[in-house]
Design a protein around this motif. Sequence first.
Motif, PDB file in Angstrom:
ATOM      1  N   ALA A   4       0.833  -1.195   0.000  1.00  0.00           N
ATOM      2  CA  ALA A   4       0.000   0.000   0.000  1.00  0.00           C
ATOM      3  C   ALA A   4       0.865   1.241   0.000  1.00  0.00           C
ATOM      4  CB  ALA A   4      -0.904  -0.008   1.235  1.00  0.00           C
ATOM      5  N   SER A   5       0.355   2.301  -0.618  1.00  0.00           N
ATOM      6  CA  SER A   5       1.059   3.574  -0.599  1.00  0.00           C
ATOM      7  C   SER A   5       0.833   4.240   0.747  1.00  0.00           C
ATOM      8  CB  SER A   5       0.528   4.454  -1.736  1.00  0.00           C
ATOM      9  OG  SER A   5      -0.863   4.642  -1.573  1.00  0.00           O
ATOM     10  N   SER A   6       1.560   5.306   0.992  1.00  0.00           N
ATOM     11  CA  SER A   6       1.456   5.977   2.281  1.00  0.00           C
ATOM     12  C   SER A   6       0.174   6.779   2.410  1.00  0.00           C
ATOM     13  CB  SER A   6       2.668   6.900   2.472  1.00  0.00           C
ATOM     14  OG  SER A   6       2.721   7.853   1.419  1.00  0.00           O
ATOM     15  N   ALA A   7      -0.469   7.075   1.294  1.00  0.00           N
ATOM     16  CA  ALA A   7      -1.718   7.835   1.320  1.00  0.00           C
ATOM     17  C   ALA A   7      -2.636   7.297   0.231  1.00  0.00           C
ATOM     18  CB  ALA A   7      -1.446   9.320   1.106  1.00  0.00           C
ATOM     19  N   PRO A   8      -3.948   7.391   0.429  1.00  0.00           N
ATOM     20  CA  PRO A   8      -4.881   6.915  -0.604  1.00  0.00           C
ATOM     21  C   PRO A   8      -4.647   7.643  -1.920  1.00  0.00           C
ATOM     22  CG  PRO A   8      -6.036   7.337   1.457  1.00  0.00           C
ATOM     23  CD  PRO A   8      -4.646   7.891   1.617  1.00  0.00           C
TER      24      PRO A   8
END
Length: 238
Positions: free
Chosen positions: A212-216
Amino acid sequence: MKLSILLAGAAMVLIPANFAHAANVQIVAQNPVIELSVSEQVDSAPDTATFSTGVESRAKTATQALRENSVQARAVINRLKSLGIAEKDIQTTGINLRADYDYDQESRENRFVGYVVSNQVSATVRDLPRLGEILDAIVSSGATNLNGPSFSISDDSKLKDVARERALTNAKARAMSYARSEGYTGVRILSISEGISSESEAPMMRMESAAASSAPPPIAPGQVGTIVSLSITYEMTR
């Protein structure tokens, strides 16, 4: 716009698609006819988004690859449900099993290394403000690919009505213009056929990631165009 003016009287045969076995209805045109093709588009903000996601697994045997993939796919589907996506909005779109090979540069031959299984599902999100959050959560749950989203309007019947009325008004105005230029005072409709489509201004997003990335991811829904296309035949009248 397509235009053709037929100068000879013709018999127009109307056969609606849903009455293919009914008796033919014939309307005889005594005057020249005009054939027009017009389209009207009504833009509106979408309220639903559909994307596909899935998992890919590799193992030495087909059975092992399928079993491991099934566990991962089940985790993704359960995560979708936990995020508030209804079961009716989740659909398996494909399960694929294939042999996996590596190319050996020295021997110049393909070397069998095992099997690959992929499982793809599509999901429809009806709460667009949460779309970025949902995509991020899916990758966190083990999804190895994302495709989409594509945006749409769940009920565009009123938009179709508006586009249809505009198309009819535009077509009649043009038909009247051609009729007057030929010395006629009015027109009457002999036949109408309709086509409906949609067009999204928002680009498709494709993302592949193992974590997952650090932010949506940012989501820009844009607008969706509801398009009604009409092919109308008019007879010029006096």
